[in-house]
Write an enzyme that holds these catalytic residues in place. Structure first.
Site, PDB file in Angstrom:
ATOM      1  N   GLU A  67       0.848  -1.183   0.000  1.00 13.01           N
ATOM      2  CA  GLU A  67       0.000   0.000   0.000  1.00 13.01           C
ATOM      3  C   GLU A  67       0.880   1.228   0.000  1.00 13.01           C
ATOM      4  O   GLU A  67       2.086   1.141   0.235  1.00 13.01           O
ATOM      5  CB  GLU A  67      -0.962  -0.012   1.196  1.00 13.01           C
ATOM      6  CG  GLU A  67      -0.274   0.003   2.538  1.00 13.01           C
ATOM      7  CD  GLU A  67      -1.218  -0.385   3.688  1.00 13.01           C
ATOM      8  OE1 GLU A  67      -2.180  -1.131   3.477  1.00 13.01           O
ATOM      9  OE2 GLU A  67      -0.954   0.071   4.809  1.00 13.01           O
ATOM     10  N   HIS A 109      -3.826   2.796   8.313  1.00 18.41           N
ATOM     11  CA  HIS A 109      -2.541   2.332   8.815  1.00 18.41           C
ATOM     12  C   HIS A 109      -1.634   3.529   9.032  1.00 18.41           C
ATOM     13  O   HIS A 109      -1.558   4.418   8.180  1.00 18.41           O
ATOM     14  CB  HIS A 109      -1.860   1.391   7.815  1.00 18.41           C
ATOM     15  CG  HIS A 109      -2.525   0.058   7.736  1.00 18.41           C
ATOM     16  ND1 HIS A 109      -2.517  -0.700   6.594  1.00 18.41           N
ATOM     17  CD2 HIS A 109      -3.226  -0.646   8.646  1.00 18.41           C
ATOM     18  CE1 HIS A 109      -3.172  -1.825   6.813  1.00 18.41           C
ATOM     19  NE2 HIS A 109      -3.617  -1.818   8.049  1.00 18.41           N
TER      20      HIS A 109
END
Lengths: 291, 377
Positions: free
Chosen positions: A210, A249
């Protein structure tokens, strides 16, 4: 070379076994086949949880059981101290699923484990597993089917969904490592490239990445340095995420050109990695190559 | 979190880093100006403000007001400008560069220094950059920065040495992920000022960083996402204020991927959400809050629920969901649910009673989403 491979004989302890997550996941891990030989918890009036004997500290747990691996399920602000305890007790591999470890604590934890030659998986990791053998952490059983695909992921859920769809399609995994979504982590993708290169069960490798940081770029460099010869696939989340906001995150934060999608994709493709835009395309692409 | 320049500078000042005189203006709060002439700088958490016309100079108070009025309310990179920092212009100084950032591979802090700055660091020639990685403690970091600065002659080297020492203290004490001063103005006598500040802090350290925690209450909504996480335990980001599809999702990676895929398919998602189903603990409160936030999306026409449950029991989740939907009757949009995993069959029954079809295939769910979008037009 560091190896995350575990088997049914690998002796595992769980630090923080008496908490909500500790009770639940010690039961699930044990049911899956993990050789959980002890739990660390403050001494109360019980001496076992889910049939697993309890110890007051890591040192006595390791001494009594010979454990080499610890799963740590304590609060984010208690992680660094728990890891120090595990390293001092002689543990060789530590898995820390807890989310929200302060980054500067993670810097200290990384130096601690690196200097002691301990493999640290985490933080904010869903854990790791050798499918149909044993697991450390939260990976759901429905996503775990034994097979030839090595898998590393920052995200838990995106890897669960990927593993699940791959399993339905007939593609299983060899060693699955959730490297976690924190900016400073223990094992990064690049650190495990030498392991996957020599692992006999692994015939191909999938990374689920990501935006944020440069783990994907460093992974691409490691593939080239290693002359990694197995097929490598990637799925990268956050292509359309806004700049300057951590997307769930802590590590998934872009600022300026730092951590952006385009640079990751370009680096991976330059290293010969096939990068997919959608889950479906990834599953079909991997299946076409491996089945 | 990525701090507004004004807040980043306030943190730097706590550690003795000198700044040009400045103040913060919003639409309805305009404290007295420092001495002019001035530069008016939009406060948004994105780079490239100069190129986007969000930094302007002004020679009179009237001009300051005019430039501020032009900039306030503008949007760039999905962010609206709610405040401007008005600063005294710095003249007769040279521009240097100094930054410190995490080095995740080495578990240290990477220092980058250059005798010339002011522009994008990527635009500087590589040989102009002095870099080193240091262990993450104040003494080592400061000593390493001083050693780098010693390779730069004159007033600039002297200024960078002092700035490096102070930044080292700030980086460790504030548990920073990144601090960048660019330009760092250096005068002939070696005195210096932080012309700009990019400062990224660690949300995970917020509970033990009181000065940073206090910023959350400041400047209208600049840190909305961090405030929400701090207060509600979930991650929620409006990714497109014009978006049509509200997303009730769990897991950061899967939620990001879903947004990418939907946009790739021409759909307009409204928000990113990691609800953290594992943290609901049998209560609807978090779900109710999220539904209320989604309701404020003026173009939201459909709610898509996408949950992969490895551990969470979907029957229990569905009961909470139906109850939360009933608690927010003002959010009247069709609901499309795609749930996979633990307890799927129980969930199917619970949702059917509420008139919601459970899909196990995401593509099928998206077909239903499109149908509702067309029906709403």
């Amino acid at each position: 070379m560091i190896s995350p491979r575990i088997d049914r004989n690998t002796k595992v302890i769980l630090q923080g076994i008496s908490g909500r997550a500790g009770r639940l996941h010690s039961r699930l891990m044990k049911a899956y086949g993990t050789n959980l030989v002890g739990g660390v918890a403050p001494a109360k009036d019980v001496n076992e949880i889910n049939g697993i004997p309890l110890f007051p500290d890591c040192a006595s747990a390791v001494k009594a059981t010979g454990a080499t691996v610890s799963v740590v399920l304590v609060g984010a602000y208690d992680l660094l101290a728990a890891m120090r305890e595990a390293v001092a007790a002689g543990i060789k591999m530590i898995v820390t699923p807890t989310e929200g470890m302060p980054v500067h604590d993670a810097l200290q934890a990384k130096r601690l484990t690196r200097d002691a030659g301990v493999l640290w998986i985490g933080g904010s990791t869903p854990g790791m597993a050798v499918a149909e053998v044993a697991k450390l952490g939260f990976l759901p059983d429905v996503s775990l089917k034994s097979g030839p695909l090595g898998l590393m992921s920052k995200s838990g859920t995106l890897s669960y969904e990927s593993g699940y769809r791959l399993a339905l399609r007939g593609v299983g995994t060899s060693v699955w490592v959730g490297v976690g979504g924190d900016p400073v982590k223990g094992a990064r993708y690049s650190d495990l490239v030498p392991f996957y290169a020599q692992d006999a069960q692994t015939k191909a490798l999938l990374i689920i990445g990501e935006i944020g940081g440069r783990d994907e770029e460093d992974f691409a460099e490691a593939l080239q340095a290693q002359q990694f010869s197995k097929p490598v696939f990637a799925l990268i989340a956050g292509r359309t995420a806004p700049e300057g906001v951590a997307m769930g995150h802590a590590g998934a934060l872009t600022y300026g050109s730092h951590g952006g999608y385009a640079a990751k994709r370009a680096a991976l493709e330059a290293a010969g990695v096939t990068v997919y835009d959608t889950l479906n395309a990834m599953v079909e692409g991997v299946a076409a190559r491996l089945l | 979190m990525y701090l507004l320049e004004h807040d980043g500078k306030a943190l730097l000042a706590r550690h003795g880093i000198p700044l040009p005189a400045g103040c913060l203006h919003t639409a309805d709060h305009k404290p007295a100006l420092p001495p002019g002439p001035w530069v008016v700088k939009a406060q948004i958490t994105a780079g490239g403000r100069g190129k986007a016309g969000l930094i302007k100079t002004a020679d009179s108070a009237a001009e300051v007001a005019a430039r501020s009025a032009e900039i306030l309310g503008k949007s760039a990179k999905g962010r609206t400008v709610r405040a401007v920092r008005i600063e005294q212009q710095v003249h007769g100084a040279s521009e240097a560069y100094l930054s410190m950032m995490l080095d995740p591979a080495e578990a240290g802090v990477r220092i980058i220094m250059a005798a010339s700055g002011g522009m994008d660091i990527e635009a500087l020639p590589r040989e102009a950059l002095k870099t080193a990685t240091a262990a993450p403690d104040v003494a080592t970091l400061a000593a390493t920065a001083e050693k780098l600065a010693a390779t730069i002659p004159g007033a600039t080297g002297k200024a960078l040495a002092e700035a490096g020492r102070k930044m080292a203290a700030a980086f460790i004490a504030e548990e920073a992920l990144l601090i960048e001063i660019n330009p760092l103005f250096v005068r002939g006598d070696g005195s210096w000022l932080a012309g700009d500040a990019k400062f990224v802090t660690d949300d995970s350290a917020l509970p033990r960083q009181d000065a940073q925690h206090a910023l959350l209450a400041d400047v209208g909504g600049a840190y909305g996402e961090t405030v929400l996480k701090d207060a509600h335990g979930c991650d929620y980001v409006v990714v497109d204020p014009e978006g049509e599809i509200a997303l009730l999702t769990t897991g950061a990676g899967l939620s990001m991927m879903l947004i990418d895929e939907m946009r790739g398919a021409g759909l307009k998602p409204y928000n990113f959400l990691d609800i953290r189903t594992g943290g609901l603990r049998g209560e609807t409160r978090r779900l109710v809050n999220v539904l209320k936030w989604m309701r404020t999306g003026k173009n939201v026409k459909v709610l898509l629920i996408n949950i992969f449950a490895g551990i969470t029991e979907l029957g229990e989740f569905s009961r909470l969901l139906v109850s939360a939907l009933n608690d927010v009757p003002e959010f009247q949009v069709p609901v499309v649910a795609r749930l996979v995993g633990n307890g799927m069959e129980a969930a199917r029954g619970v949702l059917a009673e509420a008139g919601i079809t459970l899909h196990s295939d995401l593509d099928e769910a998206l077909v239903e989403v499109r149908k509702h979008l067309q029906g709403a037009q």
